[in-house]
Design a protein around this motif. Structure first.
Motif, PDB file in Angstrom:
ATOM      1  N   UNK A 145       0.813  -1.221   0.000  1.00 51.25           N
ATOM      2  CA  UNK A 145       0.000   0.000   0.000  1.00 51.25           C
ATOM      3  C   UNK A 145       0.844   1.268   0.000  1.00 51.25           C
ATOM      4  N   UNK A 146       2.162   1.149   0.189  1.00 48.85           N
ATOM      5  CA  UNK A 146       3.050   2.320   0.174  1.00 48.85           C
ATOM      6  C   UNK A 146       3.699   2.463  -1.198  1.00 48.85           C
ATOM      7  N   UNK A 147       4.121   3.683  -1.517  1.00 49.94           N
ATOM      8  CA  UNK A 147       4.933   3.860  -2.722  1.00 49.94           C
ATOM      9  C   UNK A 147       6.182   4.651  -2.366  1.00 49.94           C
ATOM     10  N   UNK A 148       7.223   4.420  -3.140  1.00 50.15           N
ATOM     11  CA  UNK A 148       8.496   5.123  -2.910  1.00 50.15           C
ATOM     12  C   UNK A 148       8.370   6.520  -3.514  1.00 50.15           C
ATOM     13  N   UNK A 149       8.696   7.553  -2.743  1.00 52.50           N
ATOM     14  CA  UNK A 149       8.586   8.916  -3.293  1.00 52.50           C
ATOM     15  C   UNK A 149       9.912   9.673  -3.254  1.00 52.50           C
ATOM     16  N   UNK A 150      10.987   9.015  -2.814  1.00 46.19           N
ATOM     17  CA  UNK A 150      12.320   9.618  -2.921  1.00 46.19           C
ATOM     18  C   UNK A 150      13.360   8.518  -2.815  1.00 46.19           C
ATOM     19  N   UNK A 151      14.495   8.728  -3.503  1.00 50.16           N
ATOM     20  CA  UNK A 151      15.602   7.762  -3.383  1.00 50.16           C
ATOM     21  C   UNK A 151      16.924   8.492  -3.580  1.00 50.16           C
ATOM     22  N   UNK A 152      18.008   7.828  -3.187  1.00 52.83           N
ATOM     23  CA  UNK A 152      19.349   8.363  -3.463  1.00 52.83           C
ATOM     24  C   UNK A 152      20.118   7.264  -4.179  1.00 52.83           C
ATOM     25  N   UNK A 153      21.381   7.534  -4.530  1.00 58.50           N
ATOM     26  CA  UNK A 153      22.184   6.509  -5.205  1.00 58.50           C
ATOM     27  C   UNK A 153      22.337   5.261  -4.341  1.00 58.50           C
ATOM     28  N   UNK A 154      22.394   5.492  -3.000  1.00 54.14           N
ATOM     29  CA  UNK A 154      22.639   4.350  -2.103  1.00 54.14           C
ATOM     30  C   UNK A 154      21.408   3.864  -1.373  1.00 54.14           C
ATOM     31  N   UNK A 155      20.368   4.647  -1.400  1.00 58.67           N
ATOM     32  CA  UNK A 155      19.233   4.367  -0.529  1.00 58.67           C
ATOM     33  C   UNK A 155      17.974   4.270  -1.392  1.00 58.67           C
TER      34      UNK A 155
END
Ligand code: XMP
Length: 517
Positions: A145-155
């Motif tokens: 039910x969650x979505x990813x809304x930010x990321x980094x190169x490592x995370x």
């Protein structure tokens, strides 16, 4: 009408109060509460939103702090930060993993602006914004039910959301200044997710604190430890508005004040000043010098000065009779640097950790305990305290006792008072006092050889310090104009007997602290 409230649930991170302060900056009232608070207690407070703080633990440690899952079912918006985000993911059956290397410091985070959390956030051409990261564990898979809304190169999951359930989480810290758009993100959470309207201002704090103080103190008698500094002055005026003549302010002249300061404090708060306070001045100079004779260790000096303060207040309280409450102007940075939060002890702050174990009062009242210095100043203005008092630079409770390295003697106090007076006078003349958060002269324990006229001297070195900071938790050494330093140096070595050298402290905090001991 009930005022809007956001609760910061404390899982042991170092920025807990900072998060609360940022929410208050959005004009929404916010308080930090321990994670041990029950769900019923939370419900009873009827918060518009909850923020989970960071913390040093890993969700996989047996001992690590948790919260029961029903908190996610309340329908109250939640924002998890750092450990708080991992806890949310773990509790709702996502996956948290431990990275081989920690991610620490300024980090480019790629954000999805369709998330309400990142509404109006400025990004570069790649969609990145600089955020502050400090973690080893990370969310590897988001819960259903969650979505990813930010990321980094490592995370892979720098932020996630379940907008339907109003659950949000960021791996980075939006509350620290290094997260460039952090305030916007918090504002988005508080206004657009929690639906707050921003009904809180410093005057609400002043009014509600006066109300709470009245309730707590009832018809009891109160003693206020007044130093004439910003914090205790604001505390005293707050108390006098709350309980009037039930309050007596005791001002201890410990012989470690700046030049003329004792008289200046008496002028403002004494019988001829603008406030109708019961005011007692205790001249305890000799008593302090005796106690401090031969003592060189900084923490021991602080403890002696703190203990003696309390003993004097107890004596004064006995004279007045039936005093239940002791008021102190403790503010938030004092609390955490004394190690009373969960961080390590840096110094025993005089009005906090410097207290002796046994104190003969029913209760110690610290109405400013959750505020930062600039918030205390705002409260002071709200109370009608004149600017020249509200804008005074901070002066520590142990006074010159911690600006004289090593043993304190009456002779050394005199030297540092004179040097400091000259320094302050020249800074004011140069018109740079408003740019500096704090500046003072200290007496080092170093004596060195000099020459005056045709004679050899072997005298003390005075150290000058000036810092720029807004929160006093970190600070930079001020780049004072050379002409000012030269003038001050010249005057000190010429006018203050016993000094033949002047040094300038170029160190920031960290690694140094603002005071020398
Ligand atoms: P440090 O030296 O810890 O100082 O970097 C941070 C701020 O706190 C003040 N300070 C004190 N204030 N009682 C106080 O009321 C104390 O014992 C005390 N020690 C430091 C210091 O002047 C600076 O503004």
């Amino acid at each position: 009408m009930e005022k809007e409230l956001v609760i910061v649930l404390d899982f042991g991170g170092q920025y807990n109060q900072l998060i609360a302060r940022r929410v208050r900056e959005c004009n929404v009232y916010c308080e930090v509460k321990p994670y041990s608070m029950s769900l019923d207690e939370i419900k009873a407070m009827n918060p518009k939103g909850i923020i989970f703080t960071g913390g040093p633990n890993s969700v996989y440690d047996e001992e690590s702090p948790r919260y029961e899952n029903s908190i996610y079912e309340l329908g109250i918006p939640i924002l998890g930060i750092c450990y708080g985000s991992q806890l949310m993911a773990h509790s709702l059956n996502g996956t948290v993993k431990t990275a081989p290397v920690s991610e620490y410091g300024h980090t480019n985070v790629n954000v999805d602006k369709t998330s309400v959390l990142f509404k109006d956030v400025d990004t570069d051409e790649n969609g990145d914004t600089v955020c502050w990261m400090s973690h080893t564990d990370y969310i590897a898979e988001v819960p259903e039910g969650f979505r990813i809304v930010a990321h980094t190169d490592n995370c892979p999951v720098a932020a996630m959301e379940n907008a339907d359930r109003k659950l949000y989480a960021t791996q980075f810290h939006p509350e620290v200044m290094h997260t460039k758009e952090g305030m916007k993100m918090l504002r988005n959470f508080v206004y657009d997710v929690c639906g707050c309207s921003g009904d809180w201002k410093m005057d609400s704090f002043v009014d509600s604190t006066i109300e709470q103080l009245r309730e707590k103190i009832g018809t009891g008698k109160v003693l206020c430890a007044l130093s004439g500094g910003v914090d205790s002055s604001v505390a005293a005026v707050l108390l006098s508005k709350a309980v009037g003549k039930q309050l007596t302010c005791v001002f201890v002249d410990h012989g470690l004040l700046r030049k003329n300061e004792g008289d200046e404090v008496e002028e403002v708060f004494g019988p001829n000043g603008p406030y109708e306070l019961n005011f007692i001045r205790v001249n305890a100079q000799e008593r302090y010098y005796k106690k401090l004779a031969g003592v060189t260790e900084p923490e021991q000096k602080r403890k002696i000065i703190g203990e003696e303060f309390i003993r004097i207040f107890e004596e004064e309280a006995k004279k007045i009779g039936a005093v239940d409450f002791l008021v102190q102007g403790t503010i938030y940075p004092d609390v955490i640097e004394s190690g009373l939060g969960k961080s390590a002890v840096i110094k025993s702050h005089h009005n906090v950790g410097g207290l002796p174990d046994v104190v003969d009062f029913k209760e110690i009242v610290e109405p400013l305990r959750m505020l930062f210095k600039d918030e205390v100043r705002k409260a002071g203005r709200e109370l009608g305290i004149p600017d020249y008092l509200v804008d005074r630079q901070p002066f520590p409770g142990p006074g010159l006792g911690i600006r004289i390295i090593g043993e304190v003697t009456a002779e050394k106090v005199k030297i540092v008072q004179e040097a400091d007076y000259i320094y302050r006078e020249e800074i004011a003349k140069a018109g740079i006092d408003k740019e500096l958060a704090q500046y003072y002269a200290a007496l080092t324990n170093m004596r060195s050889v000099g020459v005056m006229g045709d004679f050899r001297t072997y005298d003390y070195a005075v150290a000058l310090r000036a810092v720029c900071t807004s929160d006093f938790m970190t600070a930079e050494a001020a780049q004072l104009p050379w002409e000012v330093l030269a003038k001050v140096t010249n005057r000190i070595v010429n006018e203050v007997k016993g000094v033949n050298r002047v040094l300038y402290d170029c160190t920031g905090k960290p690694p140094a602290t603002i005071e020398m001991e």
